[in-house]
Design an enzyme around this catalytic site. Structure first.
Site, mmCIF file in Angstrom:
data_model
loop_
_atom_site.group_PDB
_atom_site.id
_atom_site.type_symbol
_atom_site.label_atom_id
_atom_site.label_comp_id
_atom_site.label_asym_id
_atom_site.label_seq_id
_atom_site.Cartn_x
_atom_site.Cartn_y
_atom_site.Cartn_z
ATOM 1 C CD1 TRP A 581 -2.146 -1.948 0.016
ATOM 2 C CD2 TRP A 581 -2.881 -1.530 2.086
ATOM 3 N NE1 TRP A 581 -3.205 -2.978 0.079
ATOM 4 C CE2 TRP A 581 -3.738 -2.846 1.326
ATOM 5 C CE3 TRP A 581 -3.283 -1.200 3.358
ATOM 6 C CZ2 TRP A 581 -4.558 -3.302 1.930
ATOM 7 C CZ3 TRP A 581 -4.231 -1.852 3.693
ATOM 8 C CH2 TRP A 581 -5.094 -2.962 3.232
ATOM 9 C CG ASP A 619 -3.881 -5.578 11.038
ATOM 10 O OD1 ASP A 619 -4.253 -6.757 11.491
ATOM 11 O OD2 ASP A 619 -3.854 -4.598 11.360
ATOM 12 C CD GLU A 625 -3.119 -4.887 -2.503
ATOM 13 O OE1 GLU A 625 -3.840 -4.975 -1.961
ATOM 14 O OE2 GLU A 625 -2.427 -3.676 -2.821
ATOM 15 C CB CYS A 663 -9.600 -8.547 4.932
ATOM 16 S SG CYS A 663 -8.844 -6.945 5.033
ATOM 17 C CD GLU A 685 -13.572 -9.907 2.904
ATOM 18 O OE1 GLU A 685 -12.718 -8.856 3.124
ATOM 19 O OE2 GLU A 685 -14.235 -10.216 1.885
ATOM 20 C CG HIS A 714 -16.243 -4.771 3.197
ATOM 21 N ND1 HIS A 714 -15.962 -5.889 3.115
ATOM 22 C CD2 HIS A 714 -14.999 -3.844 3.617
ATOM 23 C CE1 HIS A 714 -14.827 -6.205 3.525
ATOM 24 N NE2 HIS A 714 -14.064 -4.990 3.675
ATOM 25 C CB CYS A 746 -12.227 -5.983 7.799
ATOM 26 S SG CYS A 746 -10.728 -4.918 7.234
#
Ligand SMILES: Nc1nc2c(c(=O)[nH]1)N[C@@H](CNc1ccc(C(=O)N[C@@H](CCC(=O)N[C@@H](CCC(=O)N[C@@H](CCC(=O)O)C(=O)O)C(=O)O)C(=O)O)cc1)CN2
Ligand SMILES: [Zn+2]
Length: 781
Positions: A581, A619, A625, A663, A685, A714, A746
């Site tokens: 990120w 986390d 990803e 997640c 998740e 979400h 989450c």
């Protein structure tokens, strides 16, 4: 069809959230009821108009189809689902008589309402963007709803632009969809390709009528081997779809874009169809080495759009190499154009807005607007020859050389520590030994916890804004955050949770917070990038060697722990997620960078333990990803990513319970890696996909603590206690109760307090009911 030539320079897409997040603010105001649909439409139209003007001023042509019409109110996959009328039956009652979705309906599908869950959300290729997953069944009917696409095209035309409409292509659309509930065993959305293609054909006709000369169909799924579909079916799909679309009598020229990697065997398949242009990602992907004669001949007759400007990072990069790549593509076809490798959706608007960044760092960077300018330079080189742009190429090379030697890029102390690591630093004691030591935590069966964040209220964000403007002092800010932590601790005690969290109010973002405290990172003021819907993040820039000048979380955690007898989880973000990120330096292997971050976290864990924290969560929501899209690249990735997590946590004492959390993705492919993280407890998740993940977990032989989420955070929806209980019963059927944890999917930062409290109360009620069932003699046997 009249063949219009493709523009020499283009981009695959442009950020749509707005330079100052105007779209986010407008959409959220619409949701809150403070502006109406008309006002939202007007603000969105203003944003599109400003973007077109900006792109033209940066060098894209106004009337040559070089400006992509890539706007979306929420998500481009949802847009495609709406355009082809493929919406789940539970939303039919929100649609117009003819099946169209107005803005209210559109957002309802994205966010859910009452008992009607929204479309599932998952990550978009290897990016931090998340899309909504269409649900396709044998009965799904397809029908064209092209109003929005046509309206945006004609809006541009009225402003003097001839733009290029962009839509997710039919093969990718189905490959990214999931089988609708109730579809027969073995049904695959791709089975419906022949029914879907006529709708795309009708769309092309309508675009031609409206005057579009080119249309862009995005087919990124073609580059991914992680798609759960036999490759020959995918390639057949390419032939079926693009032969049919090519045969549409009256249509714009078709540009198929394939970002995020190489097309590989999909290139011959696409080349054999009548599409006029193919976009190749020459940054992430490689050019084909050996082409069969038929493919070579077909490609030579098409426009090849060379994606040579990296759309996925913010480095200014090596423009001369980019130009060499354009030349290499030119060897395949005389008709070549320059483009970005992906949509610019993944990068912020404009580095010139970053007045607080160090000037030297700025000279190494290119955000979306600078990338557009790079495209324009390369396009000029293409038209006029290399000599015409040699000054710009040299300038970019000089910036790159400057970066290599700059202070902070290589820090000897950091490098020496990494070089001295050994095998032992990557492992903890045996799990059984840890379980025995952690019994001291005295937790009940099915322990309940949350993932870390509590709602980030307007007050909290405003306090932070006031801190940075100077309206609040450091002490005043700290007191406000402490008051919030105390409130959150008391609330959790009242609700009856077992392992508490401090709520993360002091964090603007779970990555940026750490980036601001670590050396080697820079953060931006306006560098917002859309993550999903209206949610944005400001990825930090990891430009140098990473180290930790001082503890980062210890004061907040120890304050929280001082307020309660129950354990409060220390809360850190793992090395892989910090990298995923952020915009990460591209001058050394990611694994080396990850280990630098890991060592900083390892020291933080030591400090948390010394301060009396007994449970620490690290986390890693982004573990999935960064998984490479090509199978051959995956083992090496899993090796360094798992290694960096183990390095971060490997120094924890046996009695310290290490948690991790993941997640936003399907876990099947990385389940083995998750096991190798060797965390004592993993929360994951699961609610949005109704516990499907539990099958994967139990099949994988996973034998540590696991908390499959029971509350989809979400969506603003509050799950009932009965619903949570049903999910828990599903989980206890497959996972021994002794290893099962109860938690939401989450963190709660995006939710409001009312929904949060009600949902957590339902979770506790359901947990107590299931504990009672487990305790009842009849059920124990
Ligand atoms: N980086 C990152 N990626 C991620 C996640 C994540 O948490 N972080 N989670 C997953 C899902 N993605 C998400 C991404 C963002 C958000 C999110 O909540 N973003 C917030 C912004 C968070 C933030 O940086 N907040 C800052 C700035 C907040 C802000 O907007 N301040 C106002 C001023 C405050 C006011 O007056 O209200 C302003 O700048 O105008 C802060 O709290 O300090 C948002 O879009 O609203 C959630 C999930 C996957 N990827
Ligand atoms: Zn999460």
């Amino acid at each position: 069809m009249t063949a219009h030539s493709f523009p020499t320079g283009t981009i695959l897409g442009y950020p749509r959230i707005g330079r100052r997040r105007e779209l986010k603010r407008a959409v959220e105001a619409f949701w809150a009821g403070t502006i109406d649909a008309l006002e939202l439409e007007q603000r969105a139209a203003q944003l599109r108009a400003a973007n077109r003007e900006r792109l033209a001023s940066l060098g894209l042509g106004r009337t040559d189809s070089s400006i992509p019409e890539s706007f979306s109110y929420y998500d481009q996959v949802l847009d495609a689902a709406v355009a082809v009328g493929a919406l789940p039956a539970r939303f039919t009652r929100f649609l117009d008589a003819d099946g169209g979705a107005d803005l209210e309906a559109y957002f309802t599908i994205a966010r859910g309402v009452g008992d009607d869950a929204p479309l599932e959300m998952t990550k978009w290729f290897d990016s931090n963007y998340h899309y909504l997953v269409p649900e396709i069944g044998p009965e799904t009917s397809f029908s064209l709803h092209a109003e929005r696409i046509l309206a945006e095209f004609t809006e541009a035309k009225a402003a003097g632009f001839l733009t290029r409409p962009v839509i997710v292509g039919p093969v990718t659309f189905l490959l990214l969809s999931k089988a609708a509930d109730g579809a027969p065993e073995g049904f695959r959305p791709l089975d419906r390709l022949a029914d879907l293609v006529p709708v795309y054909a009708a769309l092309l006709e309508r675009l031609a009528e409206a005057g579009a000369q080119w249309v862009q169909l995005d087919e990124p799924a073609l580059v991914s081997e992680s798609i759960d579909e036999p490759r020959d079916r995918v390639l057949d799909g390419v032939a079926v779809a693009y032969d049919a679309l090519g045969a549409v009598a009256s249509r714009p020229a078709i540009f198929v874009a394939a970002p995020y990697g190489s097309l590989d065997d999909a290139l011959p398949a696409l080349a054999a169809t009548p599409v006029e242009a193919i976009g190749l990602d020459v940054v992430r992907g490689v050019l084909p080495e050996l082409l069969d004669p038929a493919t070579a001949e077909s490609l030579a007759a098409k426009t090849l759009v060379a994606g040579v400007v990296d759309g996925h990072n913010i480095w200014r990069g090596d423009l001369a190499t980019a130009f060499d790549r354009v030349e290499a593509v030119r060897a395949l076809s005389g008709a070549v154009a320059v483009s970005t490798s992906t949509s610019l959706l993944h990068v912020p608007h404009d580095v010139d807005d970053e007045t607080a960044l160090d000037a030297r760092l700025v000279s190494w960077l290119a955000f979306a607007d600078q990338k557009v300018a790079q495209v324009a330079v390369l396009a000029r080189g293409l038209a006029e020859g290399r000599d015409a742009i040699v000054a710009q190429l040299d300038e970019a090379s000089a910036a790159l050389a400057d970066r290599t030697g700059a202070p902070g890029v290589r820090v000897p102390a950091v490098r020496e520590r990494l070089a001295a690591l050994s095998e032992r630093d990557f492992s903890r004691a045996d799990y059984d030994e840890r379980v025995a030591a952690q019994a001291a935590l005295a937790l009940p069966e099915l322990p309940t916890t949350t993932i870390g964040s509590f709602p980030q209220t307007g007050d909290i964000r405003r306090a932070r804004a006031h801190l940075s403007s100077g309206a609040l002092s450091d002490d005043e800010y700290r007191d406000l955050m402490r008051a919030e932590i105390e409130r959150v601790i008391r609330l959790q005690e009242e609700i009856g949770l077992d392992v508490l969290v401090h709520g993360e109010p002091e964090r603007n973002d779970m990555v940026q917070y750490f980036a601001e405290l670590l050396d080697g990172f820079a953060v931006t003021q306006h560098g917002w990038v859309q993550s999903y819907g209206s949610r944005c993040a400001r990825p930090s820039i990891l430009w140098g060697d990473v180290s930790r000048p001082a503890p980062m979380t210890v004061d907040w955690s120890t304050y929280a722990q001082s307020l309660t007898e129950k354990p409060v989880k220390g809360m850190l973000t793992g090395p892989v997620t910090i990298l995923a990120w952020s915009f990460v330096r591209d001058d050394q292997p990611l694994g080396d960078t990850a280990n630098q971050v890991a060592l900083a976290l390892r020291d933080e864990i030591t400090d948390l333990e010394a301060a009396g924290i007994t449970v620490i969560q690290v986390d890693e929501p982004a573990l999935r990803e960064l998984l490479p899209l090509k199978l051959a690249d995956q083992p090496a990735y899993l090796d360094w990513s798992v290694g960096s997590f183990r390095l971060a946590t490997g120094g924890a004492a046996v009695a310290t319970q290490v948690h991790t959390h993941l997640c936003y993705s399907e876990f099947g492919v990385v389940i083995d890696a998750i096991r190798k993280l060797d965390a004592d407890v993993t929360s994951i998740e699961a609610a949005r996909s109704r516990m499907e993940v539990v099958d994967d977990i139990s099949a994988s032989g996973f034998d540590h603590g696991i908390g499959p989420g029971v509350y989809d955070i979400h969506s603003p929806r509050v799950p009932s206690a009965a619903e949570v209980q049903a999910l828990l019963e599903r989980a206890v059927a497959d996972i021994p109760a002794s290893r099962l944890w109860v938690n939401p999917d989450c963190g709660l930062k995006t939710r409001g307090y009312d929904e949060t409290v009600a949902s957590l109360e339902h979770i506790i009620e359901a947990t107590r009911a299931v504990r009672a069932e487990l305790g009842a003699p009849a059920l124990v046997e």
